[in-house]
Write a protein that holds these residues in place. Structure first.
Motif, short mmCIF file in Angstrom:
data_model
loop_
_atom_site.label_atom_id
_atom_site.label_comp_id
_atom_site.label_asym_id
_atom_site.label_seq_id
_atom_site.Cartn_x
_atom_site.Cartn_y
_atom_site.Cartn_z
N MET A 20 19.83 46.61 53.80
CA MET A 20 20.62 47.23 52.69
C MET A 20 20.17 45.93 51.52
O MET A 20 20.23 44.82 51.72
CB MET A 20 22.12 47.04 52.76
CG MET A 20 22.55 47.95 53.62
SD MET A 20 24.49 47.94 53.88
CE MET A 20 24.41 46.52 54.75
N GLU A 55 28.47 44.12 48.46
CA GLU A 55 28.58 42.88 49.38
C GLU A 55 29.20 41.58 48.80
O GLU A 55 29.10 40.55 49.14
CB GLU A 55 27.48 42.42 50.26
CG GLU A 55 27.23 43.54 51.26
CD GLU A 55 26.47 42.71 52.75
OE1 GLU A 55 26.15 41.63 52.68
OE2 GLU A 55 26.21 43.72 53.62
N TYR A 67 28.54 49.74 58.30
CA TYR A 67 27.49 50.46 57.26
C TYR A 67 26.67 51.43 58.20
O TYR A 67 26.34 51.13 59.23
CB TYR A 67 26.79 49.47 56.49
CG TYR A 67 26.12 48.15 57.32
CD1 TYR A 67 24.81 48.38 57.77
CD2 TYR A 67 26.74 47.13 56.85
CE1 TYR A 67 24.52 47.33 58.34
CE2 TYR A 67 26.22 45.85 57.34
CZ TYR A 67 25.13 45.92 58.21
OH TYR A 67 24.55 45.06 58.86
N ALA A 107 27.27 46.35 61.11
CA ALA A 107 26.92 45.24 62.27
C ALA A 107 27.95 44.31 62.44
O ALA A 107 28.84 44.13 61.75
CB ALA A 107 25.53 44.28 61.54
N ARG A 133 21.57 35.61 62.41
CA ARG A 133 21.77 35.58 60.92
C ARG A 133 21.93 34.14 60.87
O ARG A 133 22.69 33.53 61.54
CB ARG A 133 22.81 36.15 60.16
CG ARG A 133 23.14 37.63 60.33
CD ARG A 133 24.18 38.00 59.58
NE ARG A 133 24.70 39.35 59.62
CZ ARG A 133 25.55 39.89 60.56
NH1 ARG A 133 25.84 39.13 61.66
NH2 ARG A 133 25.92 41.11 60.50
N ARG A 164 23.68 36.93 55.28
CA ARG A 164 23.64 38.32 55.14
C ARG A 164 22.56 38.88 54.38
O ARG A 164 22.70 40.19 54.25
CB ARG A 164 24.99 38.82 54.85
CG ARG A 164 26.19 38.22 55.90
CD ARG A 164 27.41 38.97 55.42
NE ARG A 164 27.43 40.19 55.69
CZ ARG A 164 28.06 40.77 56.52
NH1 ARG A 164 28.79 40.05 57.53
NH2 ARG A 164 28.31 42.29 56.69
N1 GLY Z 1 23.78 42.45 55.07
C1 GLY Z 1 24.32 42.90 56.45
C2 GLY Z 1 24.56 42.02 57.23
O1 GLY Z 1 24.46 40.84 57.52
O2 GLY Z 1 25.16 42.63 58.51
#
Ligand code: GLY
Length: 387
Positions: free
Chosen positions: A50, A56, A262, A275, A318, A344
């Motif tokens: 995304m 966000e 999402y 997620a 992440r 993210r």
């Molecule tokens: N930007 C989406 C996530 O980190 O899940």
């Protein structure tokens, strides 16, 4: 130990951030190498892709918003340039995003987000539940309202990673397909790395772009070691039918019981649902609980997903930082730069990170828009604490 091989720039980590850095550095005429056992791997193999600067947005992250928007604006040209160069379709889709609410709490949360977006001068449109369903007929009847954001797009991160590998190869970037084991420092200056097979790779400048692993890379002095940590995200992939028009025509997202969910529909027919966000250290196990929660929450938004084939489950890490923003540019150790902590927003921030690092590698300075993201913000904060 085998002999030293030297480049102007050595990038540790061949994820999308390392690759874009290498590609842009090579484009500035720097002899560039990447060290990674599997270039194009990493979190991009899991991410949904995304490009969600607006949906966000979070309170307290207005500075990051500036960088996110700068990168989002670059995406059309960036994607076109990569596609033209490599002949590869990146799945870049300007489809927009719809953030929806299922109950009164969700709606209050979305109203807050809408106010923040308006205060930040961003474009988004409040819709009733009925208007949401008119746009996306597969939405649950219980959807009580939503925010339409046409400016939040998507890209396929796996394709992006593949194209960046090709672009690097065309630009003459050398790939060392092996783990980098530790940084070497000579006379208070980063000098290169030693790899897992004992090869010494020397470089004029070293960029640490190892995602969440950057925070524990051996040989980096403690005071410049980036404060990044792994934040686990589990994702599932389904396949949408092609028969009766689009199953979903844009990204649909919501906060359900406090968790973000999402659904990102690709033109290829893939539907990515993500997620989870879990502080579990280095664990990348896909758990029954994680998949259950994703499917349960996604099902509340779009009940028809239960009919779709489930094709993949995956977990990635992440690189989270203390302020949720990346660490970009020169560090307190001469010759060592960082490109990590994108948390993210790694996919979104890929174009602007490549440009910022290329600028820093050639001038020693960050461009104006990237200055707030200097890694020095953490070390300065430490040294300025009152006694
Ligand atoms: N930007 C989406 C996530 O980190 O899940």
């Amino acid at each position: 130990m085998s002999r030293t091989r030297t480049s102007d720039v050595l990038v540790i980590g061949g994820g999308i951030i390392g690759l874009v850095t290498a590609w842009r550095a090579a484009g500035r005429g720097l002899a560039t190498a990447v060290v990674d056992p599997e270039p194009g791997g990493g979190a991009a193999q899991v991410a949904a892709g995304m490009l969600a600067a607006v949906t966000e947005l979070h309170h307290g992250e207005q500075t990051l918003l500036g960088l996110n928007l700068a990168s989002a604006r670059r995406y059309p040209d960036f994607a076109a340039e990569l596609t033209e160069l490599t002949g590869q379709d990146l799945g870049y889709r300007r489809c927009g995003t719809l953030a929806v609410a299922l109950d009164a709490d969700d709606r209050a949360h979305l109203r807050e987000l809408h106010i923040l977006q308006q205060q930040s001068g961003l474009e988004s449109q409040w819709l009733s539940g009925r208007e949401c369903r008119r746009l996306e007929p597969m939405l649950a009847p219980g959807v009580r309202g939503g925010l339409r954001v046409d400016g939040d797009h998507q890209i396929d991160p796996r394709r992006l990673a593949g194209a960046l590998v090709s672009a690097c190869e065309r630009a003459g970037v050398v790939f060392h397909r092996v783990w980098a084991q530790r940084l070497t420092v000579t006379r208070d200056r980063a000098a290169g790395v030693v790899t897992a097979d004992g090869t010494v790779l020397g470089a004029g400048q070293v960029v640490l772009a190892g995602g969440s692993l950057s925070g524990r890379f051996a040989g980096v002095p403690q005071d410049v070691l980036p404060p990044v940590r792994p934040v686990k995200g589990q994702v599932v992939r389904l396949t949408m039918p092609r028969r009766h028009g689009p199953f979903l025509s844009r990204t649909v997202r919501a906060v359900v019981r406090g968790s973000h969910v999402y659904l990102v529909p690709r033109e290829s027919g893939e539907l990515v649902i993500g997620a989870t966000s879990e502080e579990m250290g280095w664990d990348t196990t896909v758990t029954a609980g994680g998949v259950y929660e994703l499917l349960r929450d996604a099902h509340e938004l779009v009940p028809g997903i239960t009919e779709l084939p489930l094709t993949e489950t995956r977990a990635g890490l992440r690189p989270g930082s203390p302020d949720n923003a990346p660490l970009i540019g020169p560090t307190g150790l001469e010759g060592l730069l960082l490109a990590t902590g994108h948390y993210r927003n790694g996919v979104l921030l890929t174009p602007v990170t490549g440009d910022a690092l290329a600028h820093a590698l050639t001038t020693g300075e960050l461009p104006e828009e990237a200055r707030p993201f200097t890694p020095r913000r953490f070390t300065t904060a430490l040294t300025e604490q009152p006694a």
